[in-house]
Design an enzyme around this catalytic site. Structure first.
Site, PDB file in Angstrom:
ATOM      1  CG  ASP A   7     -32.636  18.237 -24.027  1.00 37.69           C
ATOM      2  OD1 ASP A   7     -33.457  17.388 -24.398  1.00 37.69           O
ATOM      3  OD2 ASP A   7     -32.476  18.574 -22.838  1.00 37.69           O
ATOM      4  CE  LYS A  68     -38.315  13.325 -25.900  1.00 39.45           C
ATOM      5  NZ  LYS A  68     -37.188  13.989 -25.234  1.00 39.45           N
ATOM      6  CD  GLU A 172     -33.721  13.117 -24.200  1.00 37.82           C
ATOM      7  OE1 GLU A 172     -34.273  12.777 -23.136  1.00 37.82           O
ATOM      8  OE2 GLU A 172     -34.351  13.493 -25.205  1.00 37.82           O
ATOM      9  CG  ASP A 196     -32.473  12.538 -18.338  1.00 34.04           C
ATOM     10  OD1 ASP A 196     -33.244  13.373 -17.831  1.00 34.04           O
ATOM     11  OD2 ASP A 196     -32.154  12.578 -19.549  1.00 34.04           O
TER      12      ASP A 196
END
Ligand code: ADP
Ligand code: MG
Length: 604
Positions: A7, A68, A172, A196
């Protein structure tokens, strides 16, 4: 050969593997199960994870985080432009690709986001290798469900640079659903909404789970909404407060902003359990020791806009799934920011006070699911993964531009993946022997409002009357959500299949190769440095050991004084050279000197 699931988060990363019929989350060398996605460079070494985060205030120009948020984006992207303002490090423009300059071992170096993400991925690989005691190359990397094609491809490239064989990518929230479903072990069919909310991204995915079968119904989200945005709002709030109270503008002082941001994140976390938190930063700017407070109510008010956006996304995704909220059986929370009380409250209220599921670890669920998926696709026939089915969907519509401006959707969003759709295009004029094809993703009617993916020209079309020159374009999305485009020219029936590389702004294969080589050099340097530092420590241990022995030995005073002199000299030498990377050959010689003293001692 073992496989791993990684992850790769905006804020934190986590790695897991599947062994003996179950998933194990792997702790890093500091014993923590999640590792901050930080990379830091200094005069001597490159640091990753906690060690890098520790440098965030003292060496902010060379300490990189939230990379990211840059991955797969162009420099002129308004999101990149606004994020840059709040980072302690610089971002520069290289042919509209954002790059990050740092000073490492006194040299200026420029990295692209893929290279920095690769360093984090490599750290996770090393963590797994230390745990499994063998080489690991096959990995599944997770991506936010709402990542677009460029962001997915850039993530895969980062994996390659890290020396990984990316056997798949999984969204994810889907990975979290897998973790949740496998853990629950129920054969009953349930509609589960995975919520999430991490540091940088927000995803909401609705999955129908029956035993070990996972069918994603719809996904929605925002690739730029998360806990870091809440922090930024707090930072801006305190910048204003400083302006009003001290008449000082700290917005250009990167170091001060960085320190204030860490204090704000801390306060935000405290506000999840208390209703009030202090924000204190000594010597923040121009000698000001900053002291302030923030209440939970104020925090919620400042971030009201984000919370509203989050709920709207939930509603939209629900609508896309064709379900109503009463159809949702369970709501599962994933990501660090789901600890914010207001977010829980808002969700509970929306789902008519349904109890939110907190049974899975919000920080580990994604890596957990990724590791199970890695095991599944690497073909190991594990009993617990028997009958495993995973069907995901595309987050964004993909289409072709027609009439030079309109978006003709070929693959609508929330289409099951993998998928392959054909679309025929025709010449607009007689005598036309070439056709340009432009591909976009997004939901707007005009291509100018969507995200441009790439273009290509079909040439050598036989001369035919207007509208009769024809080609078939194939858009193919694989199970990792990555797009490939093919074209077949139809009139001649040549059926030549062109594979088109749509990678505008992406790394070219030879660039990736060069970066893989560079990463190897880095790795070798790092290993060498670690080896030397270990040898220095051993030498120091040995010196102290001998010192103790001399004290206890019955050797003559003259001899022991001479030996003690040698050892003291050695300790001084070690102290002086603590910061300089000493060659192994020199260290070996020094060790021999100490060993001689040891021999002498043992003879007496
Ligand atoms: P990512 O997957 O994007 O790396 P994580 O799921 O690890 O992110 O979540 C990190 C975010 O969660 C950070 O913004 C952090 O501040 C936030 N967070 C962690 N704990 C809490 C808490 N107790 N209250 C509020 N936010 C929290
Ligand atoms: Mg996450």
């Amino acid at each position: 050969m073992p496989t791993i699931g990684i992850d790769l988060g905006t804020t934190n990363s986590c790695v897991a593997t599947y062994r003996n019929g179950r998933v194990e989350i792997i702790a890093n060398d500091r014993g923590n199960r999640v590792t901050p996605s930080y990379v830091s460079f200094n005069d001597e070494e490159r640091l990753v994870g906690e060690a890098a985060k520790d440098e965030a205030t003292s060496n902010c120009e060379n300490t990189l985080c939230e990379i990211k948020r840059l991955i797969g984006r162009t420099y002129d992207d308004p999101i990149v432009q606004s994020d840059m303002q709040l980072w302690g490090f610089d971002v520069i423009n290289d042919d509209n690709k954002p790059k990050i300059p740092v000073v490492y071992t006194n040299k200026r170096m420029i990295f692209c986001p893929e290279q920095i993400s690769a360093i984090v991925l490599e750290e996770m690989k090393i963590t797994a290798e230390a745990f499994l005691d063998e080489t690991v190359t096959d990995a599944v990397i997770t991506v936010p469900a709402y990542f677009n094609d460029a962001q997915r491809k850039a993530t895969r490239d980062a994996g390659k640079i890290a020396g990984l064989n990316v056997i798949g990518m999984i969204n994810e929230p889907t990975a979290a659903a897998v973790a949740y479903g496998l853990d629950r072990q129920s054969k009953e069919e349930r509609n589960v909404l995975i919520f999430d909310l991490g540091g940088g991204t927000f995803d909401v995915t609705i999955v129908k789970i029956t035993d070990r079968q996972f069918y994603v119904k719809a996904t929605g989200g925002d690739t730029h909404l998360g806990g870091e945005d809440f922090d930024n709002k707090l930072v801006n709030h305190f910048i204003e407060e400083l302006k009003q109270q001290h008449n000082k503008d700290i917005s250009k002082n990167k170091k001060a902003i960085n320190r204030l941001r860490l204090a704000c994140e801390d306060a935000k976390r405290k506000l999840s359990s208390s209703t009030k938190a202090k924000v204190q930063v000594d010597a923040l700017h121009d000698g000001i020791d900053f002291r302030s407070n923030i209440t939970r109510a104020r925090f919620e008010d400042i971030n009201h806009g984000y919370f509203k956006r989050i709920l709207e996304t939930v509603k939209k995704t629900l609508k896309d799934s064709g379900l109503i909220k009463e159809d949702i059986d369970e709501v599962v929370l994933v990501g660090g920011s789901t600890r914010v009380p207001k977010i829980r409250e808002m969700l509970e209220k929306f789902f008519d006070y349904m109890e939110l599921k907190k049974t899975i670890n919000p920080d580990e669920a994604v890596a957990h699911g990724a590791a199970a998926y890695a095991e599944f696709i690497s073909n190991n026939n594990d009993h617990n993964l028997k009958d495993f089915v995973l069907e995901d969907v595309t987050p964004l519509s993909i289409g072709i531009e027609i009439l030079g401006r309109d978006m003709q959707v070929v693959i609508p969003r929330n289409t099951k993946t993998p998928t392959r759709r054909w679309h025929d295009v025709r010449t607009a004029h007689p005598e036309q022997t070439e056709m340009g094809v432009r591909i976009f993703e997004g939901e707007r009617a005009l291509t100018k409002d969507n995200h441009f993916l790439g273009e290509f020209t079909l040439s050598g079309i036989p001369v035919a009357p207007r509208g009769q020159g024809e080609a078939d374009i194939c858009l193919d999305i694989n199970s990792s959500g990555v797009l490939h485009v093919f074209a077949v020219e139809k009139i001649t029936g040549k059926s030549s299949e062109l594979k088109i590389d749509m990678g505008k702004g992406r790394l070219l294969p030879n660039e990736i190769k060069r970066m893989i080589r560079e990463a190897e050099v880095f790795r070798t340097n790092d290993e060498e440095l670690k080896k030397r530092s270990k040898a220095m420590n051993l030498l120091e241990d040995l010196a102290y050991n001998i010192k103790e022995k001399i004290g206890k030995s019955k050797t003559s005073k003259l001899k022991s004084e001479s030996m003690m002199g040698q050892v003291t000299e050695m300790l001084r030498w070690l102290d002086i050279n603590q910061k300089e990377p000493v060659e192994m050959s020199v260290l070996d010689k020094k060790k021999e000197e100490l060993e001689k003293i040891c021999d002498q001692l043992s003879k007496n």
